[in-house]
Design a protein around this motif. Sequence first.
Motif, PDB file in Angstrom:
ATOM      1  N   ILE A   1      10.255  -0.933   1.809  1.00  8.48           N
ATOM      2  CA  ILE A   1      10.410  -0.504   3.199  1.00  8.48           C
ATOM      3  C   ILE A   1      10.289  -1.684   4.174  1.00  8.48           C
ATOM      4  CG2 ILE A   1       9.701   1.869   2.772  1.00  8.48           C
ATOM      5  CD1 ILE A   1       6.960   1.175   3.996  1.00  8.48           C
ATOM      6  N   GLY A   2      10.413  -2.895   3.626  1.00 10.04           N
ATOM      7  CA  GLY A   2      10.486  -4.076   4.472  1.00 10.04           C
ATOM      8  C   GLY A   2       9.177  -4.758   4.793  1.00 10.04           C
ATOM      9  N   GLU A   3       8.101  -4.352   4.139  1.00 12.84           N
ATOM     10  CA  GLU A   3       6.797  -4.978   4.368  1.00 12.84           C
ATOM     11  C   GLU A   3       6.472  -5.887   3.186  1.00 12.84           C
ATOM     12  OE1 GLU A   3       4.865  -4.725   7.091  1.00 12.84           O
ATOM     13  OE2 GLU A   3       6.382  -3.435   7.969  1.00 12.84           O
ATOM     14  N   GLU A   4       6.451  -7.169   3.433  1.00 10.90           N
ATOM     15  CA  GLU A   4       6.160  -8.132   2.374  1.00 10.90           C
ATOM     16  C   GLU A   4       4.671  -8.456   2.405  1.00 10.90           C
ATOM     17  OE1 GLU A   4       7.344  -9.578  -0.847  1.00 10.90           O
ATOM     18  OE2 GLU A   4       8.979  -8.840   0.368  1.00 10.90           O
ATOM     19  N   LEU A   5       3.941  -8.008   1.395  1.00 13.68           N
ATOM     20  CA  LEU A   5       2.506  -8.241   1.301  1.00 13.68           C
ATOM     21  C   LEU A   5       2.199  -8.999   0.018  1.00 13.68           C
ATOM     22  CD1 LEU A   5       1.261  -4.658   2.231  1.00 13.68           C
ATOM     23  CD2 LEU A   5       1.318  -6.641   3.724  1.00 13.68           C
ATOM     24  N   SER A   6       1.184  -9.845   0.071  1.00 18.92           N
ATOM     25  CA  SER A   6       0.762 -10.539  -1.145  1.00 18.92           C
ATOM     26  C   SER A   6      -0.028  -9.563  -2.017  1.00 18.92           C
ATOM     27  CB  SER A   6      -0.114 -11.746  -0.801  1.00 18.92           C
ATOM     28  OG  SER A   6      -1.378 -11.311  -0.332  1.00 18.92           O
ATOM     29  N   ILE A   7      -0.087  -9.847  -3.293  1.00 11.29           N
ATOM     30  CA  ILE A   7      -0.840  -8.994  -4.203  1.00 11.29           C
ATOM     31  C   ILE A   7      -2.324  -9.005  -3.827  1.00 11.29           C
ATOM     32  CG2 ILE A   7      -1.247 -10.706  -6.011  1.00 11.29           C
ATOM     33  CD1 ILE A   7      -0.284  -7.029  -6.600  1.00 11.29           C
ATOM     34  N   GLU A   8      -2.795 -10.114  -3.256  1.00 11.49           N
ATOM     35  CA  GLU A   8      -4.185 -10.195  -2.820  1.00 11.49           C
ATOM     36  C   GLU A   8      -4.455  -9.237  -1.659  1.00 11.49           C
ATOM     37  OE1 GLU A   8      -2.223 -13.015  -3.133  1.00 11.49           O
ATOM     38  OE2 GLU A   8      -3.046 -13.619  -5.074  1.00 11.49           O
ATOM     39  N   ASP A   9      -3.518  -9.199  -0.682  1.00 13.45           N
ATOM     40  CA  ASP A   9      -3.675  -8.283   0.446  1.00 13.45           C
ATOM     41  C   ASP A   9      -3.684  -6.833  -0.019  1.00 13.45           C
ATOM     42  OD1 ASP A   9      -3.757 -10.357   2.290  1.00 13.45           O
ATOM     43  OD2 ASP A   9      -1.617 -10.218   2.770  1.00 13.45           O
ATOM     44  N   VAL A  10      -2.785  -6.521  -0.942  1.00 14.06           N
ATOM     45  CA  VAL A  10      -2.700  -5.151  -1.448  1.00 14.06           C
ATOM     46  C   VAL A  10      -3.950  -4.811  -2.244  1.00 14.06           C
ATOM     47  CG1 VAL A  10      -1.367  -3.564  -2.874  1.00 14.06           C
ATOM     48  CG2 VAL A  10      -0.178  -5.214  -1.440  1.00 14.06           C
ATOM     49  N   SER A  11      -4.408  -5.730  -3.072  1.00 14.19           N
ATOM     50  CA  SER A  11      -5.633  -5.497  -3.849  1.00 14.19           C
ATOM     51  C   SER A  11      -6.824  -5.257  -2.938  1.00 14.19           C
ATOM     52  CB  SER A  11      -5.926  -6.683  -4.774  1.00 14.19           C
ATOM     53  OG  SER A  11      -4.986  -6.727  -5.813  1.00 14.19           O
ATOM     54  N   ASP A  12      -6.895  -6.018  -1.839  1.00 13.31           N
ATOM     55  CA  ASP A  12      -7.970  -5.803  -0.869  1.00 13.31           C
ATOM     56  C   ASP A  12      -7.880  -4.411  -0.261  1.00 13.31           C
ATOM     57  OD1 ASP A  12      -8.972  -8.339  -1.297  1.00 13.31           O
ATOM     58  OD2 ASP A  12      -8.077  -9.196   0.520  1.00 13.31           O
ATOM     59  N   ALA A  13      -6.664  -3.963   0.048  1.00 10.10           N
ATOM     60  CA  ALA A  13      -6.470  -2.649   0.679  1.00 10.10           C
ATOM     61  C   ALA A  13      -6.901  -1.517  -0.245  1.00 10.10           C
ATOM     62  CB  ALA A  13      -5.013  -2.461   1.083  1.00 10.10           C
ATOM     63  N   VAL A  14      -6.679  -1.677  -1.537  1.00 11.68           N
ATOM     64  CA  VAL A  14      -7.020  -0.609  -2.486  1.00 11.68           C
ATOM     65  C   VAL A  14      -8.367  -0.843  -3.157  1.00 11.68           C
ATOM     66  CG1 VAL A  14      -4.610  -0.015  -2.902  1.00 11.68           C
ATOM     67  CG2 VAL A  14      -5.747  -1.610  -4.450  1.00 11.68           C
ATOM     68  N   GLY A  15      -9.056  -1.880  -2.748  1.00 11.73           N
ATOM     69  CA  GLY A  15     -10.375  -2.138  -3.311  1.00 11.73           C
ATOM     70  C   GLY A  15     -10.329  -2.663  -4.734  1.00 11.73           C
ATOM     71  N   GLY A  16      -9.189  -3.195  -5.144  1.00 11.13           N
ATOM     72  CA  GLY A  16      -9.077  -3.814  -6.462  1.00 11.13           C
ATOM     73  C   GLY A  16      -8.932  -2.836  -7.619  1.00 11.13           C
ATOM     74  N   VAL A  17      -8.908  -1.536  -7.357  1.00 11.84           N
ATOM     75  CA  VAL A  17      -8.760  -0.550  -8.431  1.00 11.84           C
ATOM     76  C   VAL A  17      -7.586   0.368  -8.110  1.00 11.84           C
ATOM     77  CG1 VAL A  17     -11.197  -0.582  -9.081  1.00 11.84           C
ATOM     78  CG2 VAL A  17     -10.414   1.041  -7.369  1.00 11.84           C
ATOM     79  N   PRO A  18      -6.907   0.894  -9.134  1.00 13.72           N
ATOM     80  CA  PRO A  18      -5.806   1.828  -8.869  1.00 13.72           C
ATOM     81  C   PRO A  18      -6.284   3.045  -8.088  1.00 13.72           C
ATOM     82  CG  PRO A  18      -5.804   1.130 -11.166  1.00 13.72           C
ATOM     83  CD  PRO A  18      -7.094   0.640 -10.557  1.00 13.72           C
ATOM     84  N   LEU A  19      -5.413   3.568  -7.247  1.00 16.13           N
ATOM     85  CA  LEU A  19      -5.738   4.719  -6.412  1.00 16.13           C
ATOM     86  C   LEU A  19      -5.289   6.023  -7.060  1.00 16.13           C
ATOM     87  CD1 LEU A  19      -4.403   3.486  -2.938  1.00 16.13           C
ATOM     88  CD2 LEU A  19      -6.759   3.446  -3.750  1.00 16.13           C
ATOM     89  N   GLY A  20      -6.190   6.991  -7.099  1.00 13.84           N
ATOM     90  CA  GLY A  20      -5.810   8.345  -7.444  1.00 13.84           C
ATOM     91  C   GLY A  20      -5.343   9.033  -6.174  1.00 13.84           C
TER      92      GLY A  20
END
Length: 139
Positions: free
Chosen positions: A36-55
């Motif tokens: 959807i046009g948002e380029e995020l680093s894997i580090e930023d995404v990991s921070d957003a999800v707290g480093g664990v997969p989301l249920g």
Amino acid sequence: MASFSKAEMKKVFNCFDEDGDGKISAEELKNKMRSIGEELSIEDVSDAVGGVPLGLEEFIELVSVNGDHQDIDDEKELREAFSLFEMEGQGCITVKSLKRMLSKVGTSRDLDECCAMISRFDLDGDGILSFEEFRVMML
């Protein structure tokens, strides 16, 4: 004020859960955000999800405001806006209906450009925008 139902949130969740394992990994979230046009680093995404997969429940919390589902001030206005683009009575926004509406408002685009615009927010990859995808786009 209207809020997203759990069924609507589950549909969006399933679009993010690319491998169907019932969890959204940081990589899956990164991929969907890129689509959807948002380029995020894997580090930023990991921070957003707290480093664990989301249920599903964690996903709902991630997209919620103040611990409650994201509210849309006026569901009727959002549906009216959707209907302006939908125009074909099919319950979805197609490439042709998007092109027609953009032309009406003086922002002409060719079919390829309209297709690219839809694909940025087409969470399930079916080539059209459902109301749920339109709602996500408007968040």
